[in-house]
Design a protein around this motif. Structure first.
Motif, PDB file in Angstrom:
ATOM      1  N   LEU A 136       0.306  -1.394   0.123  1.00 54.29           N
ATOM      2  CA  LEU A 136      -0.343  -0.159  -0.013  1.00 54.29           C
ATOM      3  C   LEU A 136       1.287   1.083   0.062  1.00 54.29           C
ATOM      4  O   LEU A 136       0.548   2.446  -0.266  1.00 54.29           O
ATOM      5  N   LEU A 137       1.962   1.413   0.795  1.00 49.03           N
ATOM      6  CA  LEU A 137       3.099   2.423   0.746  1.00 49.03           C
ATOM      7  C   LEU A 137       3.527   2.592  -0.456  1.00 49.03           C
ATOM      8  O   LEU A 137       3.497   4.128  -1.063  1.00 49.03           O
ATOM      9  N   GLN A 138       3.938   2.078  -1.231  1.00 46.56           N
ATOM     10  CA  GLN A 138       4.506   1.670  -2.399  1.00 46.56           C
ATOM     11  C   GLN A 138       3.522   2.514  -3.618  1.00 46.56           C
ATOM     12  O   GLN A 138       3.902   2.343  -4.314  1.00 46.56           O
ATOM     13  N   LYS A 139       2.204   2.036  -2.819  1.00 47.36           N
ATOM     14  CA  LYS A 139       1.676   2.550  -4.404  1.00 47.36           C
ATOM     15  C   LYS A 139       0.839   3.915  -3.767  1.00 47.36           C
ATOM     16  O   LYS A 139      -0.220   4.828  -4.139  1.00 47.36           O
ATOM     17  N   GLY A 140       1.914   4.478  -3.149  1.00 49.09           N
ATOM     18  CA  GLY A 140       1.324   5.785  -2.474  1.00 49.09           C
ATOM     19  C   GLY A 140       0.211   6.226  -1.078  1.00 49.09           C
ATOM     20  O   GLY A 140      -0.047   7.282  -0.892  1.00 49.09           O
ATOM     21  N   ALA A 141      -0.624   4.838  -0.498  1.00 50.45           N
ATOM     22  CA  ALA A 141      -0.723   5.496   0.380  1.00 50.45           C
ATOM     23  C   ALA A 141      -0.843   6.412   1.686  1.00 50.45           C
ATOM     24  O   ALA A 141       0.797   5.911   2.056  1.00 50.45           O
ATOM     25  N   VAL A 142      -0.960   6.948   2.187  1.00 46.19           N
ATOM     26  CA  VAL A 142      -0.581   7.727   3.029  1.00 46.19           C
ATOM     27  C   VAL A 142      -1.583   7.528   4.831  1.00 46.19           C
ATOM     28  O   VAL A 142      -1.434   8.319   6.116  1.00 46.19           O
ATOM     29  N   GLY A 143      -2.707   7.684   4.599  1.00 46.38           N
ATOM     30  CA  GLY A 143      -4.013   6.384   5.851  1.00 46.38           C
ATOM     31  C   GLY A 143      -5.019   6.378   5.165  1.00 46.38           C
ATOM     32  O   GLY A 143      -4.885   5.829   4.226  1.00 46.38           O
ATOM     33  N   ASP A 144      -5.813   5.559   5.800  1.00 42.89           N
ATOM     34  CA  ASP A 144      -7.128   5.629   5.540  1.00 42.89           C
ATOM     35  C   ASP A 144      -7.882   5.034   6.775  1.00 42.89           C
ATOM     36  O   ASP A 144      -7.669   5.899   7.898  1.00 42.89           O
ATOM     37  N   ILE A 145      -9.532   4.976   6.535  1.00 40.88           N
ATOM     38  CA  ILE A 145     -10.401   5.511   6.358  1.00 40.88           C
ATOM     39  C   ILE A 145     -11.070   4.262   6.410  1.00 40.88           C
ATOM     40  O   ILE A 145     -11.656   3.802   5.664  1.00 40.88           O
ATOM     41  N   ALA A 146     -12.141   3.517   7.585  1.00 45.41           N
ATOM     42  CA  ALA A 146     -12.101   1.945   8.288  1.00 45.41           C
ATOM     43  C   ALA A 146     -11.970   1.320   6.505  1.00 45.41           C
ATOM     44  O   ALA A 146     -12.031   0.497   5.991  1.00 45.41           O
ATOM     45  N   LEU A 147     -10.452   1.205   6.136  1.00 45.22           N
ATOM     46  CA  LEU A 147      -9.881   0.462   5.602  1.00 45.22           C
ATOM     47  C   LEU A 147      -9.715   0.648   4.370  1.00 45.22           C
ATOM     48  O   LEU A 147      -9.319  -0.300   3.422  1.00 45.22           O
ATOM     49  N   ARG A 148     -10.036   2.168   4.053  1.00 48.35           N
ATOM     50  CA  ARG A 148     -10.339   2.515   2.498  1.00 48.35           C
ATOM     51  C   ARG A 148      -9.023   3.101   2.884  1.00 48.35           C
ATOM     52  O   ARG A 148      -9.008   4.839   2.851  1.00 48.35           O
ATOM     53  N   PHE A 149      -7.543   3.072   1.904  1.00 50.37           N
ATOM     54  CA  PHE A 149      -6.689   3.429   1.582  1.00 50.37           C
ATOM     55  C   PHE A 149      -6.848   4.611   0.512  1.00 50.37           C
ATOM     56  O   PHE A 149      -7.418   4.833  -0.487  1.00 50.37           O
ATOM     57  N   PHE A 150      -5.652   5.642   0.639  1.00 55.54           N
ATOM     58  CA  PHE A 150      -6.073   7.165   0.446  1.00 55.54           C
ATOM     59  C   PHE A 150      -4.436   7.426  -0.252  1.00 55.54           C
ATOM     60  O   PHE A 150      -3.955   7.540   0.477  1.00 55.54           O
ATOM     61  N   ASP A 151      -4.668   8.276  -0.983  1.00 59.64           N
ATOM     62  CA  ASP A 151      -3.013   9.094  -1.136  1.00 59.64           C
ATOM     63  C   ASP A 151      -2.920  10.495  -1.315  1.00 59.64           C
ATOM     64  O   ASP A 151      -3.871  11.429   0.207  1.00 59.64           O
ATOM     65  N   ALA A 152      -1.862  10.470  -1.287  1.00 57.94           N
ATOM     66  CA  ALA A 152      -1.221  12.504  -0.474  1.00 57.94           C
ATOM     67  C   ALA A 152      -3.411  13.547  -0.510  1.00 57.94           C
ATOM     68  O   ALA A 152      -3.152  14.508  -0.096  1.00 57.94           O
ATOM     69  N   PHE A 153      -4.099  12.887  -2.322  1.00 55.15           N
ATOM     70  CA  PHE A 153      -5.039  13.689  -2.677  1.00 55.15           C
ATOM     71  C   PHE A 153      -5.949  13.516  -2.347  1.00 55.15           C
ATOM     72  O   PHE A 153      -6.701  13.931  -2.651  1.00 55.15           O
ATOM     73  N   GLY A 154      -6.682  12.136  -0.892  1.00 57.97           N
ATOM     74  CA  GLY A 154      -7.224  11.682  -0.990  1.00 57.97           C
ATOM     75  C   GLY A 154      -7.861  10.602  -2.368  1.00 57.97           C
ATOM     76  O   GLY A 154      -9.259  10.685  -2.069  1.00 57.97           O
ATOM     77  N   ARG A 155      -7.336  10.844  -2.937  1.00 55.41           N
ATOM     78  CA  ARG A 155      -7.422  10.027  -4.518  1.00 55.41           C
ATOM     79  C   ARG A 155      -7.637   8.112  -3.207  1.00 55.41           C
ATOM     80  O   ARG A 155      -6.349   7.763  -3.191  1.00 55.41           O
ATOM     81  N   PRO A 156      -8.184   7.551  -4.381  1.00 60.70           N
ATOM     82  CA  PRO A 156      -8.512   5.785  -3.047  1.00 60.70           C
ATOM     83  C   PRO A 156      -6.944   5.170  -3.803  1.00 60.70           C
ATOM     84  O   PRO A 156      -6.792   5.215  -4.427  1.00 60.70           O
ATOM     85  N   VAL A 157      -6.521   4.477  -3.168  1.00 62.84           N
ATOM     86  CA  VAL A 157      -4.890   3.523  -3.856  1.00 62.84           C
ATOM     87  C   VAL A 157      -6.077   2.258  -3.339  1.00 62.84           C
ATOM     88  O   VAL A 157      -5.996   1.550  -2.516  1.00 62.84           O
ATOM     89  N   LEU A 158      -6.183   1.253  -4.667  1.00 61.47           N
ATOM     90  CA  LEU A 158      -6.575   0.100  -5.056  1.00 61.47           C
ATOM     91  C   LEU A 158      -5.612  -1.424  -5.072  1.00 61.47           C
ATOM     92  O   LEU A 158      -4.796  -0.577  -5.369  1.00 61.47           O
ATOM     93  N   SER A 159      -6.343  -1.795  -3.587  1.00 63.90           N
ATOM     94  CA  SER A 159      -5.668  -2.797  -3.744  1.00 63.90           C
ATOM     95  C   SER A 159      -6.367  -4.038  -3.818  1.00 63.90           C
ATOM     96  O   SER A 159      -7.282  -3.899  -3.516  1.00 63.90           O
ATOM     97  N   GLU A 160      -5.857  -5.192  -3.539  1.00 61.13           N
ATOM     98  CA  GLU A 160      -6.724  -6.227  -3.744  1.00 61.13           C
ATOM     99  C   GLU A 160      -6.845  -6.524  -2.244  1.00 61.13           C
ATOM    100  O   GLU A 160      -8.371  -7.163  -2.098  1.00 61.13           O
TER     101      GLU A 160
END
Length: 318
Positions: A238-262
């Motif tokens: 997730l970090l490699q894809k740019g994730a900076v945080g999550d809300i309810a296990l839905r991860f997002f990047d520095a601009f609040g865009r979803p970081v999609l993964s399996e």
């Protein structure tokens, strides 16, 4: 020819202002005392402010940050920001506890009849519920928006949080009878076919206010503590894809865009897109590792009410 507009008498402007602001007379009393019409008194008071004869200054008590809150609201287009002075900004446990108390006060202040309250999970929200006093709520409905995460006996577990909150508000409760994350997408499909689970998901569109924690994907975060939620390998991906945080296990990047993964195919709970449809999403988070996480959530419009500590707030507007 139109008669030139006369300037108001400075002496009268000053006299009316002193009677109103310093001696505490109301407009009717000034009207009687000075033999003026009520509209004239009102006009004089406004003119005195316009000309700078009267300058109104709001002096907040120590520990309040109205200017900082206003700057956050303007910069991130928030409905409201609540900034809390915390005793030790570097202590995450203390910050979480004090933000929880502030969130409890906000919940009671803003609670409306027939609200449908969505609740995620986490330490700060647990402190929010712990700080609430019992209060009957008219027509209110609490809805769990992510399945259970971590040990079921934990106070930060979503099911426990929702149950405690509904008991305190003496209101309806709908739990999400499922784990927050499963091993395989096939397992998720089977769980989503359950009528009780479907009923909870159908309520997401009716939620009027959601209370969410905002997590930082660090090795010591609550999602990593016992290894039962996600693994270090999953976190690294997730970090490699740019994730900076999550809300309810839905991860997002520095601009609040979803970081999609399996991982998304295995999470049972509300999505970021569904979260954005909720009228009021209250993010309760702060502490030494939450600045970039909150900045991303705010940039992406994932939350529109922020309750945070004063040090984090200053960094967010820097």
């Amino acid at each position: 020819m139109a008669r030139p507009k006369q300037e108001e008498d400075p002496r009268l402007l000053t006299k009316v202002s002193k009677l109103y602001y310093e001696e505490g007379l109301n407009q009717d009393e000034i009207m009687t005392r000075l033999q003026l019409s009520r509209s004239k008194v009102s006009r004089l008071l406004k003119r005195a402010r316009d000309r700078g004869i009267v300058k109104i200054t709001v002096v907040p008590p120590p520990g309040l940050f109205p200017d900082l809150e206003a700057e956050l609201e303007e910069r991130y287009h928030l409905k409201e920001a609540v900034v809390v002075e915390v005793r030790d900004p570097q202590s995450q446990p203390l910050v979480s506890r004090e933000l929880g108390i502030a969130a409890a006060n906000y919940l009671i202040r803003t609670l409306q009849d027939n609200d449908v309250i969505g609740v995620s999970w986490g330490t700060t929200l647990s402190h929010m519920v712990a700080a609430l006093e019992p209060r009957p709520a008219n027509g209110v409905h609490v809805v769990q928006i992510i399945g259970g995460l971590g040990p079921s006996e934990s106070e930060v577990h979503a099911t426990d949080l929702c149950r405690r909150l509904a008991q305190l508000l003496q209101c309806r409760l709908t739990l999400l009878p499922a784990p927050g994350i499963v091993d395989h997408g096939e397992v998720k499909e089977i769980i989503l076919s359950d009528s009780h689970v479907r009923h909870c998901f159908e309520l997401f569109s009716r939620i009027t206010v959601a209370y969410v924690g905002v997590g930082a994907p660090t090795p010591d975060s609550v999602i990593m503590r016992d290894g039962s939620i996600i693994t270090q390998e999953e976190l690294d991906a997730l970090l490699q894809k740019g994730a900076v945080g999550d809300i309810a296990l839905r991860f997002f990047d520095a601009f609040g865009r979803p970081v999609l993964s399996e991982l998304d195919e295995r999470v049972i709970g509300i999505s970021l897109e569904e979260l954005r449809q909720i009228k009021r999403v209250v993010g309760v988070a702060g502490g030494p590792k939450k600045v970039e996480v909150l900045r991303g959530a705010l940039r992406g419009g994932l939350i529109n009410v922020l309750i945070t500590d004063h040090v984090t707030a200053y960094q967010l507007v820097r």
